[in-house]
Design a protein around this motif. Sequence first.
Motif, PDB file in Angstrom:
ATOM      1  N   GLU A  70       7.357  16.179  -5.376  1.00 39.43           N
ATOM      2  CA  GLU A  70       8.737  15.741  -4.395  1.00 39.43           C
ATOM      3  C   GLU A  70       9.573  15.970  -3.553  1.00 39.43           C
ATOM      4  OE1 GLU A  70      11.255  18.494  -8.606  1.00 39.43           O
ATOM      5  OE2 GLU A  70      10.183  19.680  -6.888  1.00 39.43           O
ATOM      6  N   GLY A  71       8.125  16.425  -2.980  1.00 38.77           N
ATOM      7  CA  GLY A  71       7.614  16.578  -1.225  1.00 38.77           C
ATOM      8  C   GLY A  71       7.768  14.804  -0.720  1.00 38.77           C
ATOM      9  N   LEU A  72       7.320  14.505  -1.876  1.00 40.37           N
ATOM     10  CA  LEU A  72       6.547  12.962  -1.619  1.00 40.37           C
ATOM     11  C   LEU A  72       7.837  12.483  -1.818  1.00 40.37           C
ATOM     12  CD1 LEU A  72       3.121  11.917  -2.191  1.00 40.37           C
ATOM     13  CD2 LEU A  72       4.586  12.488   0.164  1.00 40.37           C
ATOM     14  N   GLY A  73       8.802  12.607  -1.907  1.00 43.73           N
ATOM     15  CA  GLY A  73      10.339  11.851  -2.881  1.00 43.73           C
ATOM     16  C   GLY A  73      10.716  11.433  -4.325  1.00 43.73           C
ATOM     17  N   PHE A  74       9.623  12.091  -5.059  1.00 44.50           N
ATOM     18  CA  PHE A  74       9.333  11.952  -6.493  1.00 44.50           C
ATOM     19  C   PHE A  74      10.751  12.409  -7.027  1.00 44.50           C
ATOM     20  CE2 PHE A  74       5.955   9.339  -5.184  1.00 44.50           C
ATOM     21  CZ  PHE A  74       6.817   8.056  -5.456  1.00 44.50           C
ATOM     22  N   ALA A  75      11.582  12.138  -8.032  1.00 44.93           N
ATOM     23  CA  ALA A  75      12.079  13.656  -8.960  1.00 44.93           C
ATOM     24  C   ALA A  75      10.416  12.717 -10.327  1.00 44.93           C
ATOM     25  CB  ALA A  75      13.099  12.442  -9.685  1.00 44.93           C
ATOM     26  N   VAL A  76      10.713  14.417 -10.561  1.00 44.47           N
ATOM     27  CA  VAL A  76       8.762  14.597 -11.725  1.00 44.47           C
ATOM     28  C   VAL A  76       9.478  15.788 -12.979  1.00 44.47           C
ATOM     29  CG1 VAL A  76       7.027  15.558 -11.681  1.00 44.47           C
ATOM     30  CG2 VAL A  76       7.651  15.081  -9.051  1.00 44.47           C
ATOM     31  N   LYS A  77       8.546  14.832 -13.948  1.00 43.82           N
ATOM     32  CA  LYS A  77       9.150  15.636 -15.116  1.00 43.82           C
ATOM     33  C   LYS A  77       8.043  15.578 -15.254  1.00 43.82           C
ATOM     34  CE  LYS A  77      13.628  14.518 -15.253  1.00 43.82           C
ATOM     35  NZ  LYS A  77      15.537  14.533 -16.401  1.00 43.82           N
ATOM     36  N   GLY A  78       8.118  16.811 -16.564  1.00 46.68           N
ATOM     37  CA  GLY A  78       7.098  16.626 -17.053  1.00 46.68           C
ATOM     38  C   GLY A  78       6.643  16.211 -18.842  1.00 46.68           C
ATOM     39  N   GLU A  79       5.008  16.049 -19.340  1.00 43.64           N
ATOM     40  CA  GLU A  79       4.934  15.897 -20.959  1.00 43.64           C
ATOM     41  C   GLU A  79       6.000  14.232 -20.963  1.00 43.64           C
ATOM     42  OE1 GLU A  79       2.583  16.341 -22.563  1.00 43.64           O
ATOM     43  OE2 GLU A  79       1.908  17.801 -21.124  1.00 43.64           O
ATOM     44  N   PRO A 111      11.890  19.967 -18.886  1.00 42.38           N
ATOM     45  CA  PRO A 111      12.324  21.591 -20.041  1.00 42.38           C
ATOM     46  C   PRO A 111      10.416  21.245 -20.277  1.00 42.38           C
ATOM     47  CG  PRO A 111      12.839  19.461 -21.459  1.00 42.38           C
ATOM     48  CD  PRO A 111      12.995  19.171 -20.255  1.00 42.38           C
ATOM     49  N   ALA A 112       9.706  20.721 -19.472  1.00 41.09           N
ATOM     50  CA  ALA A 112       8.198  20.759 -20.889  1.00 41.09           C
ATOM     51  C   ALA A 112       7.488  20.563 -19.443  1.00 41.09           C
ATOM     52  CB  ALA A 112       8.059  18.990 -21.548  1.00 41.09           C
ATOM     53  N   ALA A 113       6.659  21.188 -19.022  1.00 37.66           N
ATOM     54  CA  ALA A 113       5.734  21.373 -17.520  1.00 37.66           C
ATOM     55  C   ALA A 113       4.594  21.080 -18.730  1.00 37.66           C
ATOM     56  CB  ALA A 113       5.571  22.917 -18.163  1.00 37.66           C
ATOM     57  N   THR A 148       0.157  21.362 -24.602  1.00 35.77           N
ATOM     58  CA  THR A 148      -0.736  20.405 -25.504  1.00 35.77           C
ATOM     59  C   THR A 148      -0.270  21.420 -27.211  1.00 35.77           C
ATOM     60  OG1 THR A 148      -2.815  21.925 -24.949  1.00 35.77           O
ATOM     61  CG2 THR A 148      -2.691  20.599 -23.708  1.00 35.77           C
ATOM     62  N   ARG A 149       0.282  23.427 -27.372  1.00 34.66           N
ATOM     63  CA  ARG A 149       0.114  23.370 -28.110  1.00 34.66           C
ATOM     64  C   ARG A 149       1.410  23.655 -28.873  1.00 34.66           C
ATOM     65  NH1 ARG A 149      -4.823  27.987 -27.854  1.00 34.66           N
ATOM     66  NH2 ARG A 149      -6.309  25.892 -26.977  1.00 34.66           N
ATOM     67  N   LYS A 150       2.111  23.115 -28.019  1.00 39.93           N
ATOM     68  CA  LYS A 150       3.999  23.526 -28.590  1.00 39.93           C
ATOM     69  C   LYS A 150       4.376  22.111 -28.887  1.00 39.93           C
ATOM     70  CE  LYS A 150       4.799  24.991 -24.242  1.00 39.93           C
ATOM     71  NZ  LYS A 150       6.383  26.460 -23.538  1.00 39.93           N
ATOM     72  N   PRO A 151       5.473  21.680 -29.085  1.00 39.69           N
ATOM     73  CA  PRO A 151       6.324  20.759 -29.443  1.00 39.69           C
ATOM     74  C   PRO A 151       7.387  20.484 -28.231  1.00 39.69           C
ATOM     75  CG  PRO A 151       6.841  21.745 -31.145  1.00 39.69           C
ATOM     76  CD  PRO A 151       6.456  22.871 -30.426  1.00 39.69           C
ATOM     77  N   ILE A 152       7.162  19.372 -27.872  1.00 37.38           N
ATOM     78  CA  ILE A 152       6.993  18.665 -26.526  1.00 37.38           C
ATOM     79  C   ILE A 152       9.253  18.760 -26.513  1.00 37.38           C
ATOM     80  CG2 ILE A 152       7.355  17.133 -24.766  1.00 37.38           C
ATOM     81  CD1 ILE A 152       4.020  16.756 -25.403  1.00 37.38           C
ATOM     82  N   MET A 153       9.670  19.162 -25.744  1.00 34.98           N
ATOM     83  CA  MET A 153      11.916  18.620 -25.826  1.00 34.98           C
ATOM     84  C   MET A 153      11.797  17.350 -24.708  1.00 34.98           C
ATOM     85  SD  MET A 153      13.950  20.130 -26.421  1.00 34.98           S
ATOM     86  CE  MET A 153      14.205  21.497 -26.815  1.00 34.98           C
ATOM     87  N   THR A 154      11.747  16.137 -25.638  1.00 38.20           N
ATOM     88  CA  THR A 154      11.524  15.124 -25.792  1.00 38.20           C
ATOM     89  C   THR A 154      13.229  14.881 -24.976  1.00 38.20           C
ATOM     90  OG1 THR A 154      12.048  13.997 -27.592  1.00 38.20           O
ATOM     91  CG2 THR A 154      10.419  14.578 -27.012  1.00 38.20           C
ATOM     92  N   ALA A 155      13.625  13.936 -24.846  1.00 36.95           N
ATOM     93  CA  ALA A 155      15.592  13.334 -24.489  1.00 36.95           C
ATOM     94  C   ALA A 155      15.730  13.163 -25.971  1.00 36.95           C
ATOM     95  CB  ALA A 155      15.701  12.594 -23.755  1.00 36.95           C
TER      96      ALA A 155
END
Length: 223
Positions: free
Chosen positions: A15-24, A139-141, A145-152
């Motif tokens: 984020e410090g490099l200017g990116f909007a970051v999301k996981g999984e 919503p997803a760090a 690997t062991r729980k459902p991913i909160m996709t769009a």
Amino acid sequence: MNETSLYAPVKLFLEGLGFAVKGEIGGCDMVGLRQGEPPVVVICELKLQFNLELVLQGVDRAAASDEVWLAARMSARGKGRESDARFRNLCRRLGFGLLGVTARDQVEVLLSPAALPPRKDPRRRSRLVDEHQRRRGDPAAGGSTRKPIMTAYRQEALACAAAMTEGPRRPRDLKPTMPNVVKILRRNVYGWFVRADHGVYDITDSGRAALLQWPQSTEGKTE
């Protein structure tokens, strides 16, 4: 300790490099977008230690991104792969950046990504951008690997389910705030919906259970 322990400090760095970051997103631990047309795409993969599997993941992701970063915990005695000149040279030749995360969650740049032109996969890249932009919040760090991913898609399905908690609804009534409602109800991937009448849908018991499982995921979705 698992890979998700690396997510917060690495996200803060990117984020410090200017990116909007999301996981999984799309099988990637982290995807970052920087404003532009088209947007700049960065992918970061996480491991508890630098190893060949981490490099292979980076190779797989390169075609869908503009930059690839590999992040791992720094070894306690400084004798891990991050200190191996051969490992660094391999990543340098591939154009990958290396991030070391200390025991205090400080991120150190061990190697910056080179501006090499990897072969692009436009379709895969487009899917990553679409999922990133459609997903509400983060919503997803990364590293989960062991729980459902909160996709769009799951977020949108939960919003549809929440809208039906007070009674059956018509898709046309939900479409102004949920553009994909017809597709979600017809596909019914999770079994959360049932046709109550012609052109009318209701929520199932499994749908109500899902709303209890993810109570925060529908906040602000139906306004």
